[in-house]
Design an enzyme around this catalytic site. Structure first.
Site, PDB file in Angstrom:
ATOM      1  N   GLU A  92      20.377  46.235 -18.348  1.00  0.00           N
ATOM      2  CA  GLU A  92      19.648  46.980 -19.397  1.00  0.00           C
ATOM      3  C   GLU A  92      18.116  47.268 -19.083  1.00  0.00           C
ATOM      4  OE1 GLU A  92      22.032  45.191 -23.316  1.00  0.00           O
ATOM      5  OE2 GLU A  92      20.397  44.013 -22.438  1.00  0.00           O
TER       6      GLU A  92
HETATM    7  C1  TNX Z   1      23.384  42.419 -24.044  1.00  0.00           C
HETATM    8  S1  TNX Z   1      25.038  41.348 -21.664  1.00  0.00           S
HETATM    9  C2  TNX Z   1      22.668  41.745 -23.180  1.00  0.00           C
HETATM   10  C3  TNX Z   1      21.691  40.629 -23.803  1.00  0.00           C
HETATM   11  C4  TNX Z   1      21.997  40.344 -25.246  1.00  0.00           C
HETATM   12  C5  TNX Z   1      23.484  40.808 -25.541  1.00  0.00           C
HETATM   13  C6  TNX Z   1      23.868  40.455 -26.825  1.00  0.00           C
HETATM   14  C7  TNX Z   1      23.590  41.321 -21.210  1.00  0.00           C
HETATM   15  C8  TNX Z   1      23.566  41.175 -19.569  1.00  0.00           C
HETATM   16  N1  TNX Z   1      22.536  41.810 -21.782  1.00  0.00           N
HETATM   17  O1  TNX Z   1      20.480  40.697 -23.669  1.00  0.00           O
HETATM   18  O2  TNX Z   1      21.795  39.093 -25.802  1.00  0.00           O
HETATM   19  O3  TNX Z   1      23.779  42.097 -25.191  1.00  0.00           O
HETATM   20  O4  TNX Z   1      25.101  40.438 -27.148  1.00  0.00           O
END
Ligand code: TNX
Length: 466
Positions: A322
């Site tokens: 992300e």
């Molecule tokens: C996505 S999954 C994220 C996390 C969050 C999560 C909550 C991922 C690699 N990053 O930062 O905590 O969703 O479900």
């Protein structure tokens, strides 16, 4: 786990995960009694596993279960024998590998044979599950402690059988992590990925950059309990406790995004030289390390050096998910530098599968989570010869609600019932080949979780299903 009586008397009844091979022989059933002894053969670690078994069975049985090391080649009457190598299982020893075991229940007792202590340890987990469920009680129970007769030959399909715990959004102290390790060990999980840094908190002391923990560790989501962090001694205690349960810790420092706690601790890490305030919300993707500043890599090198020194396992996870505030070209530049830093410290890079946008080395591991990309990030990885750990959010995410009634958790990946956590294909229906899959992992993000009871509510039984 339910005991054998609950399902037709087959030796496999109630076993999670199911063993590779099993045969039942009711006439060879055995009961642990006050006179049962545990005998361990020679070889590295067998006696410690015998002590583990005794410690697990004594509270509920109330039996002394003396442990002696000796001639485990013969099976004395009324004993549980733990034998390493060169025994009756020689025909199967190559299939058993380092983690498998061969368990035989006969009238005179139980014999567990393995090549390595890890296999014996997995064998005693199976024995726990073969006994009535009340054997898990912490005070004396009536018994009887009957085990269905027969034989089990078992070894793992995947080398990496992981759970991930997010200690950043809310901090969980050492005893909680140890309790989770106890629970994971019962299901032969062998990797524990600790998500140690994120926007909301930095959870591990770094000597070269003390403010990371002192300042970056002082916050969490909602800030009710003001965060916390592991000292190096705390962290080493977790690593050692995990090792004693044949579990390898994979530390994660999330980069280049999910870094507000670090950016808030050191102004010089920011492109504009200004430290943002601590963050206690739940948004993702807004922070980024400054990819073009040299100090970013000094920082990363120092952190990875200290982490590698605390890490007996092969992997350092540097996140990579992300990164919405990092340009695509900066992202690739950053991942390649991060990979080189991890390798320079003798470790292999693990990262969320977005890292497959960069040129990856064969030892790097990509963790696939974002099912919304329809496999793009995992096939980008496997095309480069990089293995994946499958953690697709719509099956493996333990932080997602079970259903509309679940008060804890998030639900951006949809409701995940026990069946969804259990019945899925890590090779993604053939999108990648089974040999590309190093294993599976169940991530437990903690935006909504405060307590050990919260962790357990979300993890069990879905983690067992996974
Ligand atoms: C996505 S999954 C994220 C996390 C969050 C999560 C909550 C991922 C690699 N990053 O930062 O905590 O969703 O479900």
């Amino acid at each position: 786990p339910p005991g054998p009586a609950s399902n037709g008397g087959a030796i496999t009844a109630g076993l999670i995960p199911l063993p590779v091979l099993a045969s039942t022989d009711e006439s060879a059933s055995y009961s642990v009694t006050a006179a049962t002894r545990i005998v361990t053969g020679p070889g590295a670690g067998a006696e410690a596993v015998g002590d583990d078994l005794a410690a697990l069975l004594r509270p509920a049985t109330g039996f002394p279960l003396a442990v002696s090391s000796g001639d485990a080649d013969s099976t004395p009457a009324n004993s549980i024998v733990l034998r390493l190598g060169n025994g009756s299982a020689s025909a199967t020893s190559s299939t058993l590998g380092d983690e498998g075991y061969d368990l035989t229940v006969s009238k005179s007792g139980v014999l567990i044979v393995a090549n390595k202590a890890a296999g014996l340890f997995h064998g005693i987990q199976t024995l726990r599950q073969l006994l009535p469920a009340s054997v898990e009680a912490t005070s004396a129970q009536p018994g009887p402690w009957r085990v269905t007769g027969g034989q089990i030959v078992d070894y793992p399909h995947y080398a990496y059988r992981g759970a991930m715990l997010d200690v950043t959004r809310h901090f969980f102290p050492v005893p909680d992590v140890e309790r989770y390790i106890d629970e994971l060990a019962l299901y032969k999980v062998n990797m524990l990925h600790l998500h140690l840094s994120d926007d909301q908190g930095w959870r591990i002391a770094v000597d070269a950059w003390p403010n990371l923990a002192l300042h970056g560790g002082s916050s969490e989501v909602g800030n009710r309990d003001k965060g916390g962090y592991y000292t190096k001694a705390d962290y080493s205690a977790i690593v050692a406790y995990a090792q004693a349960h044949f579990i390898t810790v994979v530390p994660e420092i999330d980069t280049p995004s999910h870094t507000n706690a670090a950016l808030s601790s050191y102004p010089e890490l920011n492109c504009d030289g200004v430290a943002p305030p601590v963050y206690t919300g739940e948004n993702v993707g807004f922070s980024s390390l400054c990819v073009n500043k040299a100090i970013t890599y000094t920082f990363l090198d120092d952190v990875v050096a200290e982490l590698a020194a605390l890490t007996p396992g092969p992997y350092i996870h540097l996140g990579g998910d992300e990164a919405h505030s990092t340009s695509a070209s900066d992202y690739v530049t950053f991942v390649q530098k991060a990979q080189a830093i991890v390798e320079a410290h003798g470790k292999q890079l693990m990262g969320w599968a977005e890292i497959s946008a960069a040129k990856l080395d064969p030892g790097t591991v990509a963790e696939y989570w974002n099912f919304n990309d329809h496999g793009a990030s995992e096939t980008n990885a496997t095309r480069q010869g990089v293995k994946i750990v499958a953690a697709p959010a719509d099956h493996a995410y333990l932080d997602q609600k079970y259903d509309a009634q679940t008060t804890l958790g998030l639900n951006w990946a949809g409701d995940i019932e026990v069946e969804d956590a259990y019945a899925w294909d890590p090779a993604d229906g053939g999108r990648v080949s089974d040999s590309d899959v190093l294993g599976v992992e169940g991530p437990l993000w903690s935006e909504t979780l405060h307590t050990m009871a919260d962790i357990e509510y979300m993890a069990w039984p879905r983690m067992a299903g996974l």
